[in-house]
Design an enzyme around this catalytic site. Sequence first.
Site, short mmCIF file in Angstrom:
data_model
loop_
_atom_site.label_atom_id
_atom_site.label_comp_id
_atom_site.label_asym_id
_atom_site.label_seq_id
_atom_site.Cartn_x
_atom_site.Cartn_y
_atom_site.Cartn_z
N VAL A 15 16.26 13.46 -74.47
CA VAL A 15 16.73 13.20 -75.83
C VAL A 15 16.51 11.73 -76.20
O VAL A 15 16.08 11.41 -77.30
CB VAL A 15 18.21 13.58 -75.99
CG1 VAL A 15 18.66 13.36 -77.43
CG2 VAL A 15 18.44 15.03 -75.60
N ASP A 16 16.79 10.83 -75.26
CA ASP A 16 16.53 9.41 -75.51
C ASP A 16 15.05 9.17 -75.77
O ASP A 16 14.68 8.42 -76.68
CB ASP A 16 16.97 8.58 -74.31
CG ASP A 16 18.46 8.29 -74.30
OD1 ASP A 16 19.09 8.37 -75.37
OD2 ASP A 16 19.00 7.98 -73.22
N ILE A 17 14.20 9.78 -74.95
CA ILE A 17 12.76 9.59 -75.12
C ILE A 17 12.29 10.11 -76.48
O ILE A 17 11.56 9.43 -77.21
CB ILE A 17 11.99 10.30 -73.99
CG1 ILE A 17 12.35 9.72 -72.62
CG2 ILE A 17 10.48 10.22 -74.23
CD1 ILE A 17 11.99 8.28 -72.43
#
Length: 416
Positions: A200-202
């Site tokens: 999700v961060d990526i």
Amino acid sequence: MSGVGYPMALATRKPPHSTQMNTTALQGIKVLDLSRVLAGPWASQMLGDLGADVVKVERPGAGDDTRAWGPPWVPLADGSPSKQAAYFQCANRNKRSVAIDLASPEGQAQVRALAAEADVVLENFKVGGLKGYGLDYDSLKAVNPRLIYCSITGFGQTGPYAPRAGYDFLIQGMGGLMSLTGRADGEDGAGPQKVGVALVDIMTGLYATIGVLAALQHRHTSGEGQHIDLALLDVQVATLANQAANFLTSGKAPQRMGNAHPNIVPYQDFPTADGDMILAVGNDGQFAKLCAVAGHAEWATDERFATNPARVANRVVLIPLLRQATVMKTTTEWMALLEPAGVPCGPINRLGEVFADPQVIARGMKLAMPHPAFGSVPLVANPIRLSASPVQYRQAPAQLGEHTAEVLRDWLGQGR
């Protein structure tokens, strides 16, 4: 773009898309990066790879949280361990590090001055967290109306969850990804699972990059800056892709299926004589070729299996039949038979096998950049291939505050 102090440090094994050309896609764009950990730094690294001059503002004495997220630690040139974690390396190349205390009036004034010179500001503080410092969008817009200000939070600037902190693992659960990931109910080890990287961060970092590029184009035509409000939860929901479409169309929530695919069969892992392999059969023609290679051409004309909808309906019959066939040969033997026949297949590699793969090597996906303290640092290359303005590798992940004086001189003219 000043570029002063940027050594043209290229990979020891130079990827095909890494050159020392003078023109980059974002040459002349200045990015002030107030973010830390992964989503924001991933976006700023992408912008830096594309040629932007990225200045990373870090806390004096501590820096980005991920500097301490070890082990493993990056070894110093003499082989002894450093105090910099490998985690930090993955998202912080092509940036200059300045150490500024945002809690001090002097530090706030320095950041405002830098923002007045910047094209883009990236930040991932809690909603309202920078307002008390006079570093929120409205405050910085007043000194730089052309500024593009990208805020990354867990839940966005609005809505009932806006004040909450958001983390990748939490969002994978709340956003539905974990309900789709893991072994099916009733199987050994069943239960929801997070993805093995902070996906999700990526993805949020990539969406942030897209948003910044769109805002830069809008400013090019209108002269106006703008605020980008990006939430991890929004990104997770948006990237549910076909699973969300399946649910919204049918009203039926998808279930965990392990490595199987809800819409395509066979499209999962299969045991072999010495391990496992993946079959990714995307159409009926490929299935017929698979059947021929496996010595069961009759499956391709069986009404239960002849079409993909039929195979989806009858997967509980077909998959055991295929597994009985695949265990008769090794993974390598299957690859040698299936690839020439045009059947998509592949091994399940560990990371050592990934970086030893001839295709990965040929594409230059592993690189090393010179570093003044570490000798060199191993990194993963940027996958974007631009023929006219390729990615450049100019600056290894910096030491904390390494460029403070240099950036204040370059951007603000201090110390000249």
